[in-house]
Design a protein around this motif. Sequence first.
Motif, mmCIF file in Angstrom:
data_model
loop_
_atom_site.group_PDB
_atom_site.id
_atom_site.type_symbol
_atom_site.label_atom_id
_atom_site.label_comp_id
_atom_site.label_asym_id
_atom_site.label_seq_id
_atom_site.Cartn_x
_atom_site.Cartn_y
_atom_site.Cartn_z
ATOM 1 N N ASN A 77 0.952 16.318 -4.324
ATOM 2 C CA ASN A 77 2.171 15.529 -4.538
ATOM 3 C C ASN A 77 3.384 16.424 -4.777
ATOM 4 O OD1 ASN A 77 1.010 13.006 -4.178
ATOM 5 N ND2 ASN A 77 0.427 12.809 -6.330
ATOM 6 N N HIS A 116 -2.885 16.131 2.005
ATOM 7 C CA HIS A 116 -4.018 15.405 1.438
ATOM 8 C C HIS A 116 -5.188 16.360 1.244
ATOM 9 C CE1 HIS A 116 -6.040 11.717 0.304
ATOM 10 N NE2 HIS A 116 -7.077 12.035 1.064
ATOM 11 N N THR A 162 -9.516 1.925 0.362
ATOM 12 C CA THR A 162 -8.488 2.914 0.037
ATOM 13 C C THR A 162 -8.665 3.437 -1.384
ATOM 14 O OG1 THR A 162 -6.942 1.252 -0.803
ATOM 15 C CG2 THR A 162 -6.877 1.717 1.565
ATOM 16 N N ASP A 164 -6.865 3.076 -3.865
ATOM 17 C CA ASP A 164 -6.545 2.063 -4.885
ATOM 18 C C ASP A 164 -7.425 0.824 -4.727
ATOM 19 O OD1 ASP A 164 -5.444 1.245 -2.527
ATOM 20 O OD2 ASP A 164 -3.465 0.784 -3.326
ATOM 21 N N ALA A 177 -9.643 8.298 5.953
ATOM 22 C CA ALA A 177 -8.261 7.994 5.565
ATOM 23 C C ALA A 177 -7.548 7.285 6.698
ATOM 24 C CB ALA A 177 -7.525 9.277 5.205
ATOM 25 N N LYS A 234 -2.656 6.517 3.814
ATOM 26 C CA LYS A 234 -3.363 6.568 2.541
ATOM 27 C C LYS A 234 -4.796 7.054 2.743
ATOM 28 C CE LYS A 234 -3.489 3.944 -1.765
ATOM 29 N NZ LYS A 234 -2.381 4.680 -2.381
ATOM 30 N N GLU A 263 -12.910 10.932 -1.897
ATOM 31 C CA GLU A 263 -11.929 11.105 -2.976
ATOM 32 C C GLU A 263 -12.246 12.354 -3.803
ATOM 33 O OE1 GLU A 263 -10.166 8.546 -6.787
ATOM 34 O OE2 GLU A 263 -12.025 7.926 -5.768
ATOM 35 N N ALA A 298 0.713 0.858 8.881
ATOM 36 C CA ALA A 298 1.017 0.596 7.473
ATOM 37 C C ALA A 298 1.562 -0.814 7.278
ATOM 38 C CB ALA A 298 2.016 1.628 6.954
ATOM 39 N N ILE A 309 0.593 -1.689 3.401
ATOM 40 C CA ILE A 309 0.488 -0.546 2.490
ATOM 41 C C ILE A 309 1.805 0.234 2.523
ATOM 42 C CG2 ILE A 309 -0.721 1.613 1.994
ATOM 43 C CD1 ILE A 309 -3.204 0.412 3.275
ATOM 44 N N THR A 340 3.550 3.601 0.936
ATOM 45 C CA THR A 340 3.357 4.851 0.202
ATOM 46 C C THR A 340 4.497 5.807 0.526
ATOM 47 O OG1 THR A 340 2.064 5.841 1.998
ATOM 48 C CG2 THR A 340 0.840 4.611 0.299
ATOM 49 N N ARG A 348 3.850 7.415 3.893
ATOM 50 C CA ARG A 348 4.243 6.534 4.997
ATOM 51 C C ARG A 348 5.748 6.609 5.227
ATOM 52 N NH1 ARG A 348 4.663 -0.044 5.069
ATOM 53 N NH2 ARG A 348 6.316 -0.087 6.611
#
Length: 598
Positions: free
Chosen positions: A144, A155, A180, A182, A203, A208, A214, A238, A243, A245, A248
Amino acid sequence: MKISYNWLKWYLPQIPEPQKLSDVFTYHLAEVESLEKRESPAGEDWIFDVNILPNRAHDLLSHQGIAREISRLLKINFVDPTPKYKVPESRPTNLEIKTETEKCRRYMGRIIRNVKVGPSPDWMKEHLEAIGQRSINSVVDAANIVMYDCGQPTHAFDLNKLHSEKIIIRLAENGEEMTTLDNKEVKFSTDDMVIADDEKVLAIAGVKGGKLAEVDANTTDIVLEVANFEPTSVRKTAQRQGIFTDARKRFENDLSPELAPFAMQALTALILEVCPEATVEEIVDIYKDKPKERVLPFSSERISKILGLEVSAEEVEEILKQHDYAYTREGGDFEIIVPVMRLDLVGQEDMAEEIARIVGYDRVKPEIPKINFAPKENSVYLKMTWARNKLLGEGYSETITYSFTEKGEREVLESASDKKFLRANLSDGLKESARLNQLNAPFFGVTTVKVFEIGTVFLKDREEMRVAYGDQKKITEVTLDEFCNAVEGSAKTHVTARPPLHVFKMWSLYPFISRDIAVWIPESQGPEKLETLLRENGTDLLVKNPQMFDSFTKDGRTSYAFRLVFQSYDRTLTDAEVNQVMEAIVAKIKDNSEWEIR
């Protein structure tokens, strides 16, 4: 996007104070929607919420992109972070990457072994929390940090949860499913691009990650992903999956594939910083179609015309130097090599926007351009206007009737059962309009309703503009040209003459109430005095002059019957209000001893 002032200071040691920096954003870069002071254990920070528009999302949705722009605008030093990201010599790798779709423009992968996933260092948590992001673990936080720092989403997959050391970028199979990160269950179609191993989807490409691979506290080996995907594909997938993000957002606004190597180096270095015992393997880089160098020609003269602001060739050249453009110049003509990160620079208009942004939008004066041209007149519209004004001047009222009718020469495919045809004339509709309006003629204070319509009729082989006019007894219908030519010469004479426009007066939207009253008056007297009394005492609710509709003489007296029409422009009248007015009128009539109400 939220921008941390302290984060920017990593790159700009000479950065101005927050309030001054906010003005620089506003006048030269993007709108600052808010500026808030933030206190934390690490000290004071200022958070800018900057509205980055889509045309600059590819390079400004990042702290580093913002810092580079500020550096050039203010002519202050930018600290290049690249030398700080130290990566040791990489070991050979067995990682295999296979791209089966052209929607993946570049894919870089790297295995890092012997990582230890745990809490992130305080500085990493502070940077993420400052811009409203929560800390997850050291590996995810590093990914991030890289995205918010340079703009490239990244990722990490848990290598030991994959079926093999193989990554496949492909289109999904219809009905294929994934959970996903989440915990949202998604089902794919063949239009969706996914990241997978030999067996399962890992993915949604550019959108995402999935639960299957994970990274968690038990992870020891990871595969880093730094990729570039076709923006339209990412957005459609997306949007279809619902979704939203940060990854995205960046991919759907397009990114340069040339950003990927820096992101891979930065991410690798950050993971090694939090996992010093980790070992790094070689990068696998699948880069099929490297973009060709783009050249953009423009001139200072054209830029000035676009902006409505005089910008000299010397000023343009100074701007190009200040912003590190590679260029050539010949007089006022320029040609630049478009930087790989500037996907928005396509034409001269884009360079005009770029130069306006740099010199400052405040220099562009809000002046209405001077346009010297003679408007081209629409002959059909002018004839319609002339015909309309002429008929209005002769006491006709304009109506608009339905184009769809029960019968005609041209049938429509889908319509109501009694409206399956387009009208072949105006007369039928106008006759019905005249008949219906004639019923209320007395309430309008007229004896005959005269109406007209100007409109198109639809014949079997053509469409025709016609004029129809008349009353309940007779309707005349001719073409628009015939109507204009029929009166005193050619249509052109009448069109240029143009009868004066008639001012439209709005009618009341509320219903009217009528009352009739009959009075015996000596035969020697006329109705004029009675009509005046009715008009003067009818108050402002009396919208028409009293209309006499009956009279007869008997025994030396004459009976005059009048109809009074009451209406309000701001409310619906009640019987009680009108009765009160009528009672006052009756009282006035009774004051005259020679008159008698029938």
